[in-house]
Enzyme design. Structure first.
Site, short mmCIF file in Angstrom:
data_model
loop_
_atom_site.label_atom_id
_atom_site.label_comp_id
_atom_site.label_asym_id
_atom_site.label_seq_id
_atom_site.Cartn_x
_atom_site.Cartn_y
_atom_site.Cartn_z
CG ASP A 41 -98.63 73.32 23.75
OD1 ASP A 41 -98.05 72.75 22.80
OD2 ASP A 41 -98.75 72.80 24.89
CG ASN A 85 -98.47 68.62 16.01
OD1 ASN A 85 -97.86 67.71 15.45
ND2 ASN A 85 -98.04 69.19 17.13
CE1 TYR A 149 -99.49 58.82 19.98
CE2 TYR A 149 -98.53 57.01 18.73
CZ TYR A 149 -98.67 58.36 18.95
OH TYR A 149 -98.01 59.27 18.15
CE LYS A 153 -101.27 60.20 17.28
NZ LYS A 153 -101.31 61.65 17.01
CB THR A 184 -90.49 65.04 19.93
OG1 THR A 184 -91.37 63.98 20.34
CG2 THR A 184 -90.51 65.20 18.43
P1 NAD Z 1 -94.27 66.62 22.14
O1 NAD Z 1 -94.60 66.01 23.45
O2 NAD Z 1 -92.90 67.13 21.88
O3 NAD Z 1 -95.29 67.82 21.82
C1 NAD Z 1 -96.67 67.67 22.03
C2 NAD Z 1 -97.22 69.04 22.39
O4 NAD Z 1 -98.65 68.90 22.56
C3 NAD Z 1 -96.67 69.61 23.70
O5 NAD Z 1 -96.27 70.96 23.53
C4 NAD Z 1 -97.85 69.50 24.65
O6 NAD Z 1 -97.85 70.51 25.68
C5 NAD Z 1 -99.02 69.66 23.69
N1 NAD Z 1 -100.25 69.15 24.27
C6 NAD Z 1 -100.44 67.99 24.96
N2 NAD Z 1 -101.70 67.91 25.39
C7 NAD Z 1 -102.33 69.02 24.95
C8 NAD Z 1 -103.65 69.52 25.09
N3 NAD Z 1 -104.58 68.83 25.79
N4 NAD Z 1 -103.98 70.71 24.51
C9 NAD Z 1 -103.04 71.42 23.84
N5 NAD Z 1 -101.76 71.00 23.70
C10 NAD Z 1 -101.41 69.83 24.24
O7 NAD Z 1 -94.68 65.51 21.07
P2 NAD Z 1 -94.44 65.41 19.49
O8 NAD Z 1 -93.63 64.20 19.26
O9 NAD Z 1 -94.03 66.70 18.91
O10 NAD Z 1 -95.93 65.05 19.05
C11 NAD Z 1 -96.72 65.86 18.19
C12 NAD Z 1 -97.68 64.95 17.44
O11 NAD Z 1 -96.94 64.07 16.62
C13 NAD Z 1 -98.55 64.07 18.33
O12 NAD Z 1 -99.85 64.01 17.80
C14 NAD Z 1 -97.88 62.72 18.23
O13 NAD Z 1 -98.79 61.67 18.47
C15 NAD Z 1 -97.41 62.75 16.80
N6 NAD Z 1 -96.33 61.82 16.46
C16 NAD Z 1 -95.19 61.80 17.19
C17 NAD Z 1 -94.20 60.89 16.86
C18 NAD Z 1 -92.92 60.78 17.63
O14 NAD Z 1 -92.23 59.77 17.47
N7 NAD Z 1 -92.54 61.79 18.40
C19 NAD Z 1 -94.40 60.01 15.76
C20 NAD Z 1 -95.58 60.09 15.04
C21 NAD Z 1 -96.56 61.00 15.40
#
Ligand code: NAD
Length: 255
Positions: A41, A85, A149, A153, A184
């Site tokens: 991360d 992720n 975004y 995806k 989240t």
């Molecule tokens: P989150 O913000 O809680 O966690 C994302 C994590 O990624 C954080 O810890 C952040 O520090 C890390 N991160 C960001 N940029 C980074 C980089 N350049 N290098 C390394 N780490 C990095 O978000 P989340 O909701 O847990 O999202 C995780 C994944 O799930 C993402 O790909 C997001 O697009 C996808 N997603 C989220 C949702 C939602 O509704 N939350 C829905 C579908 C998909």
């Protein structure tokens, strides 16, 4: 004579964006299932906390940086599972409001962070490794509230499906998980609006369950949707039209 039974070898796993939200839930789930987990991360403190919780290894790195992947791959002795992720949103529906810097940031994390990760980790995963990419339902449907975004995806879903055959030749499975809206920190201000509307949200553990299902399934090039009440459903893609000229029916390009 009793034969000594060798203890089952623990799987080696890596999760990007493992410090928060869905990534953190995946880290916990993989550890519960008996894996040694490397938590990658950009948030150094968060990565350390998440790794400490499961006795894993933290790595502070920006997944959008090619050099970071060279360094990550170099320090891994072996790898069985990679969960790519990490992801970010623009936070705006209007293209006119997206700065050059923000545009590059979103493509860098969401697209480069997966492509570079697959390329760097594939040599370690050869002969039985598995990759799960966290895409989104935003990769399967239009999302006018954040077109960039959604574009990233869609890229991930198309990339996973298209790269799967060449990875299969190397003994590597790759699949996408496509969650609906998950509770989240990524939701930001939108969370209050969703809650006020009573919109059903996924728990990050639901997505970790979908990832576990994708890892266990044995297929490749697939997309698993994840929604409240149905946390791991195989998505059925509709075929595209082929040539409609005489003799062209059913042919695929010889490429
Ligand atoms: P989150 O913000 O809680 O966690 C994302 C994590 O990624 C954080 O810890 C952040 O520090 C890390 N991160 C960001 N940029 C980074 C980089 N350049 N290098 C390394 N780490 C990095 O978000 P989340 O909701 O847990 O999202 C995780 C994944 O799930 C993402 O790909 C997001 O697009 C996808 N997603 C989220 C949702 C939602 O509704 N939350 C829905 C579908 C998909």
């Amino acid at each position: 004579m009793d034969r000594a039974v060798a203890p089952a070898k623990r799987e080696a796993a890596l999760v990007t964006g493992g410090a928060s939200g869905i990534g953190r839930a995946i880290v916990r789930r993989l550890a519960q299932d008996g894996a040694d987990v490397v938590v990658v991360d950009v948030d150094e403190v968060g990565a350390r906390r998440a790794a400490e919780e499961v006795g894993g290894t933290p790595v502070a790195a920006d997944v959008a940086e090619p050099g970071a992947w060279t360094a990550i791959a170099a320090r891994l002795e072996r790898l069985d599972v990679a969960c790519l992720n990490a992801g970010v949103v623009t936070g705006t529906p209007l293209l006119a409001d997206v700065s050059d810097e923000d545009y590059r940031r979103v493509l860098g994390v969401n697209v480069d962070g997966v492509v570079l990760g697959v390329r760097a980790l594939a040599p370690l995963l050869e002969g039985g490794g598995r990759i799960v990419v966290t895409a989104s339902l935003a990769g399967l449907t239009a999302v006018p509230s954040d077109p960039l975004y959604a574009g990233t995806k869609h890229f991930l879903v198309g990339f996973v499906r298209s790269v799967a055959p060449q990875l299969a030749e190397r003994g590597i499975a790759i699949n996408a998980v496509c969650p609906g809206i998950v509770d989240t920190p990524l939701l930001g201000d939108g969370r209050a609006r969703l809650e006020a509307a009573g919109f059903p949200l996924l728990d990050p553990d639901d997505v970790a369950e979908a990832v576990a299902t994708a890892l266990a399934d044995g297929g490749t090039g697939q997309a698993w949707t994840c929604q409240p009440g149905s946390v791991a459903e195989l998505y059925r893609f509709r075929g595209v039209p082929g040539p409609r000229v005489p003799g062209g029916e059913g042919v695929t390009p010889p490429l």
